[in-house]
Design a protein around this motif. Structure first.
Motif, PDB file in Angstrom:
ATOM      1  N   MET A   7    -152.042 -42.912 -22.594  1.00 47.68           N
ATOM      2  CA  MET A   7    -151.585 -44.267 -22.910  1.00 47.68           C
ATOM      3  C   MET A   7    -150.218 -44.198 -23.583  1.00 47.68           C
ATOM      4  SD  MET A   7    -154.039 -45.262 -26.164  1.00 47.68           S
ATOM      5  CE  MET A   7    -153.110 -46.752 -26.615  1.00 47.68           C
ATOM      6  N   MET A  16    -147.922 -44.319 -26.501  1.00 47.68           N
ATOM      7  CA  MET A  16    -147.987 -44.195 -27.965  1.00 47.68           C
ATOM      8  C   MET A  16    -146.633 -43.846 -28.542  1.00 47.68           C
ATOM      9  SD  MET A  16    -151.143 -41.626 -28.638  1.00 47.68           S
ATOM     10  CE  MET A  16    -152.755 -41.856 -27.929  1.00 47.68           C
ATOM     11  N   GLY A  17    -145.676 -43.514 -27.674  1.00 45.38           N
ATOM     12  CA  GLY A  17    -144.441 -42.906 -28.155  1.00 45.38           C
ATOM     13  C   GLY A  17    -143.275 -43.870 -28.226  1.00 45.38           C
ATOM     14  N   ARG A  18    -142.097 -43.297 -28.289  1.00 43.05           N
ATOM     15  CA  ARG A  18    -140.836 -44.014 -28.377  1.00 43.05           C
ATOM     16  C   ARG A  18    -140.806 -45.255 -27.487  1.00 43.05           C
ATOM     17  NH1 ARG A  18    -136.276 -42.386 -30.193  1.00 43.05           N
ATOM     18  NH2 ARG A  18    -136.824 -40.193 -30.444  1.00 43.05           N
ATOM     19  N   GLU A  19    -140.384 -46.381 -28.037  1.00 38.07           N
ATOM     20  CA  GLU A  19    -140.166 -47.643 -27.313  1.00 38.07           C
ATOM     21  C   GLU A  19    -141.464 -48.365 -26.925  1.00 38.07           C
ATOM     22  OE1 GLU A  19    -136.934 -47.992 -24.684  1.00 38.07           O
ATOM     23  OE2 GLU A  19    -135.796 -46.376 -25.605  1.00 38.07           O
ATOM     24  N   SER A  20    -142.613 -47.819 -27.332  1.00 39.45           N
ATOM     25  CA  SER A  20    -143.864 -48.472 -26.928  1.00 39.45           C
ATOM     26  C   SER A  20    -144.443 -49.317 -28.054  1.00 39.45           C
ATOM     27  CB  SER A  20    -144.898 -47.423 -26.495  1.00 39.45           C
ATOM     28  OG  SER A  20    -145.457 -46.771 -27.615  1.00 39.45           O
ATOM     29  N   ALA A  21    -145.387 -50.176 -27.691  1.00 44.70           N
ATOM     30  CA  ALA A  21    -146.130 -50.989 -28.647  1.00 44.70           C
ATOM     31  C   ALA A  21    -147.580 -51.034 -28.180  1.00 44.70           C
ATOM     32  CB  ALA A  21    -145.549 -52.396 -28.718  1.00 44.70           C
ATOM     33  N   LEU A  22    -148.471 -51.430 -29.065  1.00 45.16           N
ATOM     34  CA  LEU A  22    -149.873 -51.610 -28.695  1.00 45.16           C
ATOM     35  C   LEU A  22    -150.099 -53.102 -28.571  1.00 45.16           C
ATOM     36  CD1 LEU A  22    -152.667 -50.019 -28.413  1.00 45.16           C
ATOM     37  CD2 LEU A  22    -153.097 -50.815 -30.750  1.00 45.16           C
ATOM     38  N   ARG A  23    -150.153 -53.603 -27.333  1.00 44.21           N
ATOM     39  CA  ARG A  23    -150.200 -55.044 -27.133  1.00 44.21           C
ATOM     40  C   ARG A  23    -151.654 -55.497 -27.026  1.00 44.21           C
ATOM     41  NH1 ARG A  23    -151.292 -60.076 -24.928  1.00 44.21           N
ATOM     42  NH2 ARG A  23    -149.455 -61.401 -24.961  1.00 44.21           N
ATOM     43  N   MET A  24    -152.388 -55.223 -28.084  1.00 41.66           N
ATOM     44  CA  MET A  24    -153.768 -55.679 -28.241  1.00 41.66           C
ATOM     45  C   MET A  24    -154.064 -55.536 -29.729  1.00 41.66           C
ATOM     46  SD  MET A  24    -155.864 -52.285 -26.848  1.00 41.66           S
ATOM     47  CE  MET A  24    -157.500 -52.851 -27.361  1.00 41.66           C
ATOM     48  N   PHE A  75    -158.598 -51.827 -30.676  1.00 44.10           N
ATOM     49  CA  PHE A  75    -158.323 -50.467 -30.207  1.00 44.10           C
ATOM     50  C   PHE A  75    -159.168 -49.447 -30.976  1.00 44.10           C
ATOM     51  CE2 PHE A  75    -155.955 -46.441 -30.422  1.00 44.10           C
ATOM     52  CZ  PHE A  75    -156.028 -46.109 -29.073  1.00 44.10           C
TER      53      PHE A  75
END
Lengths: 384, 384
Positions: free
Chosen positions: A118, A120-128, A133
């Motif tokens: 999934m 988890m790194g640079r430039e990502s977000a958790l959109r939930m 989660f």
């Protein structure tokens, strides 16, 4: 269905290729399933495109098992639209839900898999919701969640000819709007009206949307590059910068232009020329095999200043306004054919002022293709 | 500063009140510090407004210690803009960063606190890399992270008079654009051109932006309510629905309108009338002291159908297109004076078609104030 045309963004073969490449990467990296909750990745693998992501209420999920087609696990409100894509396996629930906003369905879909990749790194977000989660992880306690950000970014970095065509088209529209500046902007016009006029010009020329428009204006320079507009009228001697991310079928352009009104200082003209030279230096080496940090270094050498607040000199471009890679000292990414990037050198003018310039290009065998029509080599001065 | 006017969105007193209310809630719930990484909350407490959030590259953080002003921990690219707000304590780093994208600075800011409230619940997202959040939690192993979503949603639900004024103004703009439908839309016009014309009309009337515009068109109804437009021309007998979230200084309207071209079936006319009646039933009880689920039940009673895919009949509205609360069976939220909500009943027309209607209202002592000018009671039929 006659009343919309979503699958029509791309032929199914486009999604088959994307999936094939993802499966190959999953095999190479021992990933049993990819799990996404973000707009760009869900759209990338399904074709599902909607502005409904503006509403933060409902989570959306996609699971890509190794060697299988993606499974969409989505709120019922999206079912009709998802049915119009190439996805067969659509599992939906009534959302918002009192206590289980898709987590049971998601758990079942991920249950068979041991190693789950999934973002988890640079430039990502958790959109939930983070709480959901954590519940998911507890329910799948036997599984390992690993960071697939670099893998997915690598897949998305290299564009297909269909993607390039859309970016090319929206860049052409924005180029024409920028070239229309003398008709759009004038001294005495409040800056927010200038923004409004520019948005309308983009739409009139065929842009679907203008999700990003920032800029500034001030005597001989502007103080930052991410502001919304004030109502202050444009004045003789102002430099106006507009930076736009307009879209066509969900693909972005991202470049800016600078204009002076009536006159400009020698410092401002020199700064502008330096930015053009920096861009030219990068254009000269923007070839497959160059590294992102090489382009940064080439521009830095021309600018010949301490780093300013912007922090990088360009980035990837496509379904998002900014994507990996970054033109920055530490980014070792090798440029490849069919990457679309921005060249975005910036410099300090002193007195808390800054100037920034940006172009969009396609990396290809030989010199890059200009997607934005290159800005003039001298600071354009609009008559007042 | 003359070239922008950010603090000008609201007087400082507005932010002092928001902070005071947050501090009171923190005391009541034993929260030592609030930690935010999301656009809406950072803007709510600082006034920092920029479309730069469109770029996913950089994380942004805000820490609100109990009894102290907020601390902004942000990329350098946002420093100039944040300096223009009422925030004094701004800590910034050069972002993107090779290995520490603000996490050390954030750790230091949160170090003194034991109980840290953050958004983890319904409607929230983690707008930073999950990997970095895990690192943060490890570094603060003595601290407890608790869900502050309900607390923060409660604060944001009740609007100030300044916020109401902005929402009122953008609702008036959108009402006028919708009332201009007969001049904007006509048979033979491709749906995407109709969307474009509507966006331009909103901008021409003073909207800053149109981040949300979805809809559909089809013979006697449309099949979903979150689609982007196709290029299919509008036909005699089509029903066109447009649902828009336009903004003014970062505040949204969110309502839709339905139009028939030339003629409409009796079923469609009846469905429309039912939606109006459902809205009227909710308007009658939309008072302080009613619960969200009561409004849902009142609309459900008129609609008298099984639940459809939309899943709720309205929601909060403000800095985001949709906010808490939800008009749904399980939402026990008590309406309070100065809440802004949408009433959004929908129904199935059979044959996979749906119809949806939406109004925006302000809860006040006595009957609610209409922010959107109420739609006509009969389905408007545009001459062809």
């Amino acid at each position: 269905m006659p009343d919309r045309n979503l699958s029509g963004d791309f032929p199914v073969a486009e999604f088959e290729t994307r999936l094939k490449n993802a499966h190959a990467a999953m095999h190479a990296e021992g990933i049993d399933a990819l799990f996404f909750n973000s707009e760009a990745e869900i759209r990338y693998f399904t074709g599902f495109r909607t502005l409904f992501w503006q509403s933060p209420t409902r989570p959306w999920f996609l699971v890509i098992p190794r060697d299988q087609k993606p499974i969409a696990i989505i709120p019922e409100i999206g079912r009709a639209l998802m049915r119009d894509t190439w996805i067969d396996d659509i599992r939906s629930w009534s959302s918002p839900h009192a206590f289980d906003d898709g987590i049971s369905l998601l758990t079942s879909a991920l249950k068979p898999y041991q190693t789950i990749g999934m973002l988890m790194g640079r430039e990502s977000a958790l959109r939930m919701p983070l709480r959901d989660f954590i519940i998911l992880k507890d329910k799948l306690s036997g599984a390992e969640f690993i960071d697939a950000s670099p893998t997915v970014q690598r897949l998305r970095m290299v564009k297909s000819s269909e993607e390039i065509e859309l970016i090319d088209e929206i860049c052409a529209i924005a180029s024409t709007s920028f070239e229309n500046a003398a008709n759009l902007f004038h001294v005495g016009m409040p800056l927010d009206d200038a923004f409004r006029a520019f948005r309308m010009d983009l739409l009139a020329r065929g842009a679907d949307d203008v999700p990003y428009l920032v800029g500034g204006a001030g005597q001989n320079g502007y103080s930052d590059v991410i502001s919304p507009p004030s109502a202050t009228p444009l004045r003789e001697g102002d430099i106006l910068m507009l930076d736009t991310g307009a879209t066509l079928r969900g693909y972005y352009c991202d470049f800016d232009r600078n204009y002076a009104f009536g006159q400009a200082s020698d410092d401002a003209k020199r700064a502008y020329r330096n930015l053009i030279k920096a861009t030219q230096a990068a254009l000269k080496i923007a070839r497959p095999g160059s590294r992102c940090k090489d382009l940064h270094a080439a521009m830095q050498k021309v600018i010949n200043q301490e780093a300013n607040d912007v922090g990088r000199f360009g980035h990837g471009l496509g379904m998002q306004l900014t994507e990996a890679p970054s033109l920055i000292q530490f980014d070792e990414t090798l440029l490849e054919e069919n990457m679309v990037i921005t060249l975005e050198p910036s410099l300090s003018l002193g007195d808390n002022k800054i100037m920034i310039h940006e172009e969009n290009i396609l990396i290809q065998d030989g010199p890059p293709r200009h997607l934005s029509r290159l800005a003039p080599e001298e600071l354009p001065i609009l008559s007042t």
